[in-house]
Design a protein around this motif. Structure first.
Motif, PDB file in Angstrom:
ATOM      1  N   UNK A 123      23.678  37.430  31.032  1.00  0.00           N
ATOM      2  CA  UNK A 123      24.026  38.854  31.039  1.00  0.00           C
ATOM      3  C   UNK A 123      25.120  39.159  32.052  1.00  0.00           C
ATOM      4  N   UNK A 124      25.035  38.535  33.235  1.00  0.00           N
ATOM      5  CA  UNK A 124      26.020  38.801  34.283  1.00  0.00           C
ATOM      6  C   UNK A 124      27.403  38.309  33.899  1.00  0.00           C
ATOM      7  N   UNK A 125      27.470  37.108  33.298  1.00  0.00           N
ATOM      8  CA  UNK A 125      28.779  36.529  32.993  1.00  0.00           C
ATOM      9  C   UNK A 125      29.418  37.139  31.750  1.00  0.00           C
ATOM     10  N   UNK A 126      28.615  37.544  30.792  1.00  0.00           N
ATOM     11  CA  UNK A 126      29.155  38.073  29.536  1.00  0.00           C
ATOM     12  C   UNK A 126      29.344  39.582  29.583  1.00  0.00           C
ATOM     13  N   UNK A 127      28.400  40.304  30.175  1.00  0.00           N
ATOM     14  CA  UNK A 127      28.409  41.766  30.108  1.00  0.00           C
ATOM     15  C   UNK A 127      28.697  42.447  31.440  1.00  0.00           C
ATOM     16  N   UNK A 128      28.793  41.684  32.525  1.00  0.00           N
ATOM     17  CA  UNK A 128      29.104  42.279  33.820  1.00  0.00           C
ATOM     18  C   UNK A 128      27.917  43.017  34.424  1.00  0.00           C
ATOM     19  N   UNK A 129      28.190  43.791  35.469  1.00  0.00           N
ATOM     20  CA  UNK A 129      27.123  44.474  36.206  1.00  0.00           C
ATOM     21  C   UNK A 129      26.399  45.505  35.343  1.00  0.00           C
ATOM     22  N   UNK A 130      27.137  46.195  34.471  1.00  0.00           N
ATOM     23  CA  UNK A 130      26.498  47.201  33.611  1.00  0.00           C
ATOM     24  C   UNK A 130      25.498  46.552  32.669  1.00  0.00           C
ATOM     25  N   UNK A 131      25.920  45.461  32.039  1.00  0.00           N
ATOM     26  CA  UNK A 131      25.021  44.758  31.132  1.00  0.00           C
ATOM     27  C   UNK A 131      23.856  44.122  31.860  1.00  0.00           C
ATOM     28  N   UNK A 132      24.105  43.605  33.057  1.00  0.00           N
ATOM     29  CA  UNK A 132      23.037  42.995  33.839  1.00  0.00           C
ATOM     30  C   UNK A 132      21.980  44.028  34.212  1.00  0.00           C
ATOM     31  N   UNK A 133      22.395  45.246  34.508  1.00  0.00           N
ATOM     32  CA  UNK A 133      21.441  46.303  34.841  1.00  0.00           C
ATOM     33  C   UNK A 133      20.528  46.602  33.652  1.00  0.00           C
ATOM     34  N   UNK A 134      21.104  46.630  32.442  1.00  0.00           N
ATOM     35  CA  UNK A 134      20.289  46.846  31.236  1.00  0.00           C
ATOM     36  C   UNK A 134      19.321  45.692  31.035  1.00  0.00           C
ATOM     37  N   UNK A 135      19.827  44.486  31.215  1.00  0.00           N
ATOM     38  CA  UNK A 135      18.998  43.286  31.060  1.00  0.00           C
ATOM     39  C   UNK A 135      17.807  43.311  32.010  1.00  0.00           C
ATOM     40  N   UNK A 136      18.048  43.619  33.274  1.00  0.00           N
ATOM     41  CA  UNK A 136      16.981  43.627  34.268  1.00  0.00           C
ATOM     42  C   UNK A 136      15.961  44.718  33.962  1.00  0.00           C
ATOM     43  N   UNK A 137      16.437  45.846  33.432  1.00  0.00           N
ATOM     44  CA  UNK A 137      15.517  46.919  33.064  1.00  0.00           C
ATOM     45  C   UNK A 137      14.533  46.462  31.991  1.00  0.00           C
ATOM     46  N   UNK A 138      15.045  45.764  30.972  1.00  0.00           N
ATOM     47  CA  UNK A 138      14.170  45.256  29.913  1.00  0.00           C
ATOM     48  C   UNK A 138      13.236  44.178  30.462  1.00  0.00           C
ATOM     49  N   UNK A 139      13.775  43.323  31.309  1.00  0.00           N
ATOM     50  CA  UNK A 139      12.976  42.239  31.881  1.00  0.00           C
ATOM     51  C   UNK A 139      11.823  42.780  32.719  1.00  0.00           C
ATOM     52  N   UNK A 140      12.024  43.931  33.353  1.00  0.00           N
ATOM     53  CA  UNK A 140      10.970  44.500  34.194  1.00  0.00           C
ATOM     54  C   UNK A 140       9.710  44.820  33.394  1.00  0.00           C
ATOM     55  N   UNK A 141       9.859  45.017  32.087  1.00  0.00           N
ATOM     56  CA  UNK A 141       8.708  45.301  31.224  1.00  0.00           C
ATOM     57  C   UNK A 141       8.348  44.131  30.319  1.00  0.00           C
ATOM     58  N   UNK A 142       9.145  43.086  30.368  1.00  0.00           N
ATOM     59  CA  UNK A 142       9.018  41.967  29.423  1.00  0.00           C
ATOM     60  C   UNK A 142       7.672  41.265  29.540  1.00  0.00           C
TER      61      UNK A 142
END
Length: 328
Positions: A123-142
């Motif tokens: 997520x960090x390398x492909x989508x940058x900080x914005x995408x990483x923030x979305x990824x981490x949000x989903x992971x928090x409930x995963x």
């Protein structure tokens, strides 16, 4: 695939190989017939200590009001739908004498992704900080969403099996299921964290530091555990089931997320791309911990994790290319 992701994959496989070597050399001891082998001991340590610490800290610090519920629905509804479908499919095919936990173990293998070791750098390398923030949000409930559902399903099956053997009533079966589901090393810290969160409490600095320290042990311990499990259990004789589990995780699940999130909910842009790639991740090590908890299909689950991780090198560029072609 970017250089950063490649190195993360290489590091992951290296740690798994190290765990296999340790298990092969029996440096941590020989497995005991009918007892605990060293891999299961490590699994119990993760399941009863390190994973609960990680889950409690995550839920206690979760900012529920700021969650992007539409994006979360676009990811979790297809994921939970696939879990239920695989569970009932495998349950309908369950033969007499087979372990009743098998449907739940296979369901977690096709749904629980490697969201940290591979997902975060992707997520960090492909989508940058914005995408990483979305990824981490989903992971928090995963973990808390998937593990809670599957714990309920497997405990219900185990309680039903015990009730049939003892001739217990339906009420006692339901009560046993509720008790075993709530007082569980996965569900209990999740519920405790949510209550802590709902009361508006904040973790004391010392407790937060202790929980964070325990949580950091989950990743290296689980990767080593995968390699050790390969050494102790070996590769399963039947490869068809392993390949099917890997294909469901790498191809079917992201396709379901893409179709539902975009076609039904109208999610688009970067949020859609992030959750599709999150769904396309290979099976995560928590599937093995779950399998070892219920002493069911450890070899098959281990093989599916390794196979899906290796195949991810090929499937990830395909999904990224499709998302680019669709201009998401």
């Amino acid at each position: 695939m970017s250089e950063a992701i490649f190195y993360k994959l290489a590091a992951l496989i290296s740690v798994v190989a190290l765990g296999w070597f340790v298990g092969r050399m029996r440096w941590l001891g020989q497995p005991e017939p009918g007892g605990n082998d060293p891999a299961r001991v490590l699994s119990n340590a993760a399941f009863y200590l390190f994973v609960p610490a990680l889950l409690f800290r995550t839920t206690a610090r979760l900012e529920l009001a700021a969650l992007p519920w539409l994006t979360l629905a676009g990811f979790f509804i297809p994921v939970l739908g696939l879990i239920v479908a695989v569970y009932f499919w495998q349950r309908s095919r369950l033969r007499a004498g087979a372990p009743v936990a098998r449907p739940s173990v296979q369901a977690i293998t096709v749904s629980f992704g490697n969201t940290l070791q591979i997902g975060v750098p992707l997520a960090a390398s492909v989508f940058g900080e914005t995408g990483l923030a979305i990824h981490i949000t989903v992971v928090s409930l995963h973990a808390l969403t998937i593990l809670s559902l599957l714990t309920l399903l497997v405990e219900l099956d185990l309680a039903r099996e015990q009730a049939e053997a003892q001739g217990s009533s339906l009420l006692s079966t339901l009560l046993a299921t509720v008790r075993n589901t709530v007082i569980h090393p996965v569900v209990l810290p999740v519920l405790s964290g949510l209550v802590f969160n709902a009361l508006g409490l904040r973790l004391p600095a010392l407790l937060d530091e202790v929980l964070q320290l325990l949580g950091t042990a989950v990743v290296p311990l689980c990767l080593t555990l995968i390699g050790m499990s390969l050494a102790y259990y070996g590769w399963p004789a039947a490869w068809r089931s392993v390949v099917l589990l890997a294909l469901l995780k790498l191809l079917l699940l992201p396709a379901l997320v893409l179709g539902f999130a975009h076609g039904v909910l109208g999610v688009g842009g970067m949020p859609l791309a992030v959750i599709v790639m999150l769904a396309a991740l290979p099976s995560g090590s928590n599937a093995l911990i779950f399998a070892q908890r219920y002493r069911c299909e450890e070899g098959e689950t281990t093989a599916a994790i390794v196979l899906s991780t290796l195949a991810f090198v090929l499937t990830a560029p395909l999904w990224l290319a499709l998302l680019s072609w669709m201009k998401f």
